[in-house]
Scaffold this motif. Sequence first.
Motif, short mmCIF file in Angstrom:
data_model
loop_
_atom_site.label_atom_id
_atom_site.label_comp_id
_atom_site.label_asym_id
_atom_site.label_seq_id
_atom_site.Cartn_x
_atom_site.Cartn_y
_atom_site.Cartn_z
N ARG A 150 20.81 47.63 6.61
CA ARG A 150 22.22 47.94 6.36
C ARG A 150 22.55 47.59 4.92
N GLN A 151 23.64 48.15 4.42
CA GLN A 151 24.09 47.84 3.07
C GLN A 151 25.46 47.17 3.13
N GLY A 152 25.75 46.35 2.15
CA GLY A 152 27.02 45.64 2.12
C GLY A 152 26.80 44.22 1.65
N ARG A 153 27.59 43.30 2.19
CA ARG A 153 27.51 41.90 1.76
C ARG A 153 27.83 40.97 2.92
N ILE A 154 27.53 39.70 2.72
CA ILE A 154 27.87 38.68 3.70
C ILE A 154 29.39 38.47 3.65
N LYS B 7 27.40 50.33 -2.02
CA LYS B 7 27.18 51.69 -2.52
C LYS B 7 25.73 51.91 -2.93
N GLU B 8 25.02 50.82 -3.18
CA GLU B 8 23.61 50.88 -3.53
C GLU B 8 22.85 49.91 -2.65
N GLY B 9 21.53 50.05 -2.64
CA GLY B 9 20.74 49.12 -1.84
C GLY B 9 19.27 49.49 -1.85
N ARG B 10 18.49 48.68 -1.18
CA ARG B 10 17.05 48.91 -1.08
C ARG B 10 16.73 49.65 0.22
N GLU B 11 15.73 50.52 0.16
CA GLU B 11 15.36 51.28 1.35
C GLU B 11 14.87 50.39 2.48
#
Length: 200
Positions: free
Chosen positions: A110-114, A102-106
Motif C-alpha cells: 500500500r502507499q501512504g504514511r503512518i 502519490k509515489e511509492g515502491r512496487e
Amino acid sequence: MGNLGLTGKETIVIYESGFGMRAARVGWMLEYAGAHKVFLLEGGFQAWRKSHFPTENRPLEPEAKIFRIRPLARLLATADEIRSDKSAQILDVRSEGEFTGKEGRECDKRQGRIPHARWLEWTNFIEGGKRFKTRSEIASVLKERGLNKNRSTVVVTYCHRGARAAAAYYALRSMGYGKVRNYVGSWHEWSARKNLPVEK
C-alpha cells in the motif's frame, strides 16, 4: 563482526564513498548490536581523499575476536510499539511523494504514511550531500516544522527500509534528542501488514 577484528568496545568509524544513508544504517545497526563508540565520517571517502589524508589498498587480515551481541532495545521501534505509544513523535523522512501516497515502491503493498506522522525529508539534515548541516541549521529546520522542543520525547524515524531513517536518527541525536528510535521495518513492513492503518 568478530571476523573483522571487532569486539564492540573499540571506536568504530563508518564511511561510504560520499555521505548519506548507507553509512548511517550500518552505524545504527552496530550501535543496536551493542557497539560502544560508533561515528560517521562526514564527507565519506571522497572528503578524506580531498583532504590528502593517507589511504591504502592492501587487503587487511584482522585477528578474529569475539563480538558479543547485546541488542539495545531502546534504539529500535517496532510497529506494535508505534501503535501503542501515542506520545511518541513519528517522523516520516521519505520524499513528499511517498509521504502523500502519490509515489511509492512496487514492493510495497500500500502507499501512504503512518497515521499522525510528520513529514521531514531526510535531505533537510544534509548539506550538499557532503555533511550534516550545522546544529543551528538543523535547529532552524526543526523549528520551522514545529517539531517538539522537548528533547526527552520519544522520536521515531522511518522511511522505506530504515536507511534514510538512520541518517535522521544521527542528525537528531546530534541535537541532543536522547530518545530517538529507528523503525527499521519502516514503510515496507507497515504497508504489508493489513491490520495497520494508513493515511494519505
